[in-house]
Design an enzyme around this catalytic site. Structure first.
Site, PDB file in Angstrom:
ATOM      1  N   GLY A  12       0.787  -1.230   0.000  1.00 19.88           N
ATOM      2  CA  GLY A  12       0.000   0.000   0.000  1.00 19.88           C
ATOM      3  C   GLY A  12       0.817   1.276   0.000  1.00 19.88           C
ATOM      4  N   SER A  13       2.011   1.247  -0.591  1.00 21.09           N
ATOM      5  CA  SER A  13       2.804   2.484  -0.560  1.00 21.09           C
ATOM      6  C   SER A  13       2.185   3.571  -1.437  1.00 21.09           C
ATOM      7  CB  SER A  13       4.255   2.218  -0.954  1.00 21.09           C
ATOM      8  OG  SER A  13       4.360   1.872  -2.310  1.00 21.09           O
ATOM      9  N   ARG A  69     -15.985 -14.993  -8.789  1.00 22.42           N
ATOM     10  CA  ARG A  69     -15.554 -13.585  -8.903  1.00 22.42           C
ATOM     11  C   ARG A  69     -16.748 -12.651  -8.766  1.00 22.42           C
ATOM     12  NH1 ARG A  69     -10.309 -12.858 -10.270  1.00 22.42           N
ATOM     13  NH2 ARG A  69      -9.321 -14.543 -11.396  1.00 22.42           N
ATOM     14  N   LEU A  97     -11.099  -7.867 -12.172  1.00 25.10           N
ATOM     15  CA  LEU A  97     -12.467  -7.426 -11.881  1.00 25.10           C
ATOM     16  C   LEU A  97     -13.425  -7.892 -12.970  1.00 25.10           C
ATOM     17  CD1 LEU A  97     -11.382  -3.850 -10.834  1.00 25.10           C
ATOM     18  CD2 LEU A  97     -12.216  -5.642  -9.292  1.00 25.10           C
ATOM     19  N   HIS A 113      -0.148   1.317 -13.017  1.00 25.25           N
ATOM     20  CA  HIS A 113       0.534   0.102 -13.460  1.00 25.25           C
ATOM     21  C   HIS A 113       2.012   0.434 -13.687  1.00 25.25           C
ATOM     22  CE1 HIS A 113       0.959  -3.847 -15.225  1.00 25.25           C
ATOM     23  NE2 HIS A 113       1.652  -3.285 -16.199  1.00 25.25           N
ATOM     24  N   THR A 145     -10.853  -0.046 -17.684  1.00 25.98           N
ATOM     25  CA  THR A 145     -11.854  -0.631 -18.577  1.00 25.98           C
ATOM     26  C   THR A 145     -11.820  -2.148 -18.355  1.00 25.98           C
ATOM     27  OG1 THR A 145     -10.226  -0.736 -20.342  1.00 25.98           O
ATOM     28  CG2 THR A 145     -11.666   1.196 -20.315  1.00 25.98           C
ATOM     29  N   THR A 176       9.169   4.978  -6.756  1.00 32.34           N
ATOM     30  CA  THR A 176       9.398   6.360  -6.306  1.00 32.34           C
ATOM     31  C   THR A 176       8.620   7.339  -7.182  1.00 32.34           C
ATOM     32  OG1 THR A 176      11.606   5.729  -5.599  1.00 32.34           O
ATOM     33  CG2 THR A 176      11.220   8.071  -5.873  1.00 32.34           C
ATOM     34  N   GLU A 178       5.934   6.527  -8.989  1.00 30.74           N
ATOM     35  CA  GLU A 178       4.497   6.272  -8.794  1.00 30.74           C
ATOM     36  C   GLU A 178       3.945   7.143  -7.667  1.00 30.74           C
ATOM     37  OE1 GLU A 178       3.078   2.166  -8.750  1.00 30.74           O
ATOM     38  OE2 GLU A 178       4.998   1.505  -9.536  1.00 30.74           O
TER      39      GLU A 178
HETATM   40  C1  GAR Z   1       2.837  -0.857  -7.653  1.00 26.83           C
HETATM   41  O1  GAR Z   1       4.084  -0.896  -8.304  1.00 26.83           O
HETATM   42  C2  GAR Z   1       1.710  -0.827  -8.660  1.00 26.83           C
HETATM   43  O2  GAR Z   1       2.003  -0.071  -9.802  1.00 26.83           O
HETATM   44  C3  GAR Z   1       1.567  -2.299  -8.994  1.00 26.83           C
HETATM   45  O3  GAR Z   1       1.713  -2.949  -7.770  1.00 26.83           O
HETATM   46  C4  GAR Z   1       2.567  -2.183  -6.924  1.00 26.83           C
HETATM   47  C5  GAR Z   1       1.857  -1.966  -5.609  1.00 26.83           C
HETATM   48  O4  GAR Z   1       2.690  -1.369  -4.668  1.00 26.83           O
HETATM   49  N1  GAR Z   1       0.319  -2.559  -9.635  1.00 26.83           N
HETATM   50  C6  GAR Z   1       0.134  -3.447 -10.609  1.00 26.83           C
HETATM   51  O5  GAR Z   1       1.019  -4.171 -11.015  1.00 26.83           O
HETATM   52  C7  GAR Z   1      -1.274  -3.495 -11.189  1.00 26.83           C
HETATM   53  N2  GAR Z   1      -1.302  -4.215 -12.403  1.00 26.83           N
HETATM   54  P1  GAR Z   1       2.075  -0.685  -3.361  1.00 26.83           P
HETATM   55  O6  GAR Z   1       1.135  -1.716  -2.726  1.00 26.83           O
HETATM   56  O7  GAR Z   1       3.267  -0.425  -2.491  1.00 26.83           O
HETATM   57  O8  GAR Z   1       1.341   0.562  -3.781  1.00 26.83           O
END
Ligand code: GAR
Length: 193
Positions: A12-13, A69, A97, A113, A145, A176, A178
């Site tokens: 969850g960063s 699902r 989803l 992503h 989508t 970093t 993101e």
């Molecule tokens: C992040 O790098 C995010 O972009 C990726 O998972 C990581 C979660 O990190 N998401 C995907 O790959 C979605 N397809 P976080 O839990 O520390 O935010």
């Protein structure tokens, strides 16, 4: 006050970066928005502790409790809708989803992503980018989508792939970015919602 609901599966960063932005700094002054809940499909998601420490309501909807699902997504949607969000934010939420769920939040659901989409959707993005000999990778914020890691691109950040980069080093360099990109993208989107 506009509500944002964030879905996580792990550390969850990105969620933490959004919560920090929402609780302090420019966001707080300019946007009438709050993170109304953090919802995880895993009880052991590290990010839940951060959310609690920051007085954000948390909820776990464990996907393993549901036979399909569709059943999981229905329960998840009920948990989300209780918070009446203007925007639903996927932040490392690692579940595919159903089309019905995607349709329900059409126009108000975003994802981040760790690649320069449309390159490398799905898993193992960093390994694949290095193996292909790419000189740049990065992160993409996009509208969600029905197709995994597709949808109109809102913004991107590029980072170089260095000689001898490891998957871990590249992932950290992208993460970093993101943390800067996602709060900014959400702040830009919120006034239109
Ligand atoms: C992040 O790098 C995010 O972009 C990726 O998972 C990581 C979660 O990190 N998401 C995907 O790959 C979605 N397809 P976080 O839990 O520390 O935010």
């Amino acid at each position: 006050m506009k509500n944002i609901v964030i879905l996580i599966s792990g550390g969850g960063s990105n969620m933490a970066a959004i919560v920090r932005a929402a609780q302090q700094g420019d966001w707080r002054r300019t946007l009438d928005a709050q993170v109304a809940a953090v919802i995880s499909n895993r009880a052991d998601a590290g990010g839940l502790a951060f959310a609690k420490e920051h007085q954000i309501p948390t909820e776990v909807v464990d996907h393993k409790r549901f036979p399909t699902r569709e059943a999981f997504d229905a329960e998840l949607a009920a948990a989300i809708d209780r918070r009446q969000p203007s925007l639903l934010v996927l932040a490392g939420f690692m579940r595919i989803l159903t089309p019905g769920f995607v349709q329900r939040y059409e126009g108000r659901m975003v994802n981040i992503h760790p690649s320069l989409l449309p390159a490398f959707p799905g898993l193992h993005t960093h390994r694949r980018a290095i193996e292909e000999g790419c000189k740049f990778s990065g992160a993409t914020v996009h509208r969600v989508t029905a197709e995994l890691d597709h949808g109109p691109i809102l913004t991107q950040a590029a980072v170089p792939i260095l000689p001898d980069d490891t998957e871990e080093a590249l992932a950290a360099r992208i993460l970093t970015q993101e943390h800067l990109l996602y709060p900014r993208a959400i702040a830009a989107l919120l006034p239109s919602l």
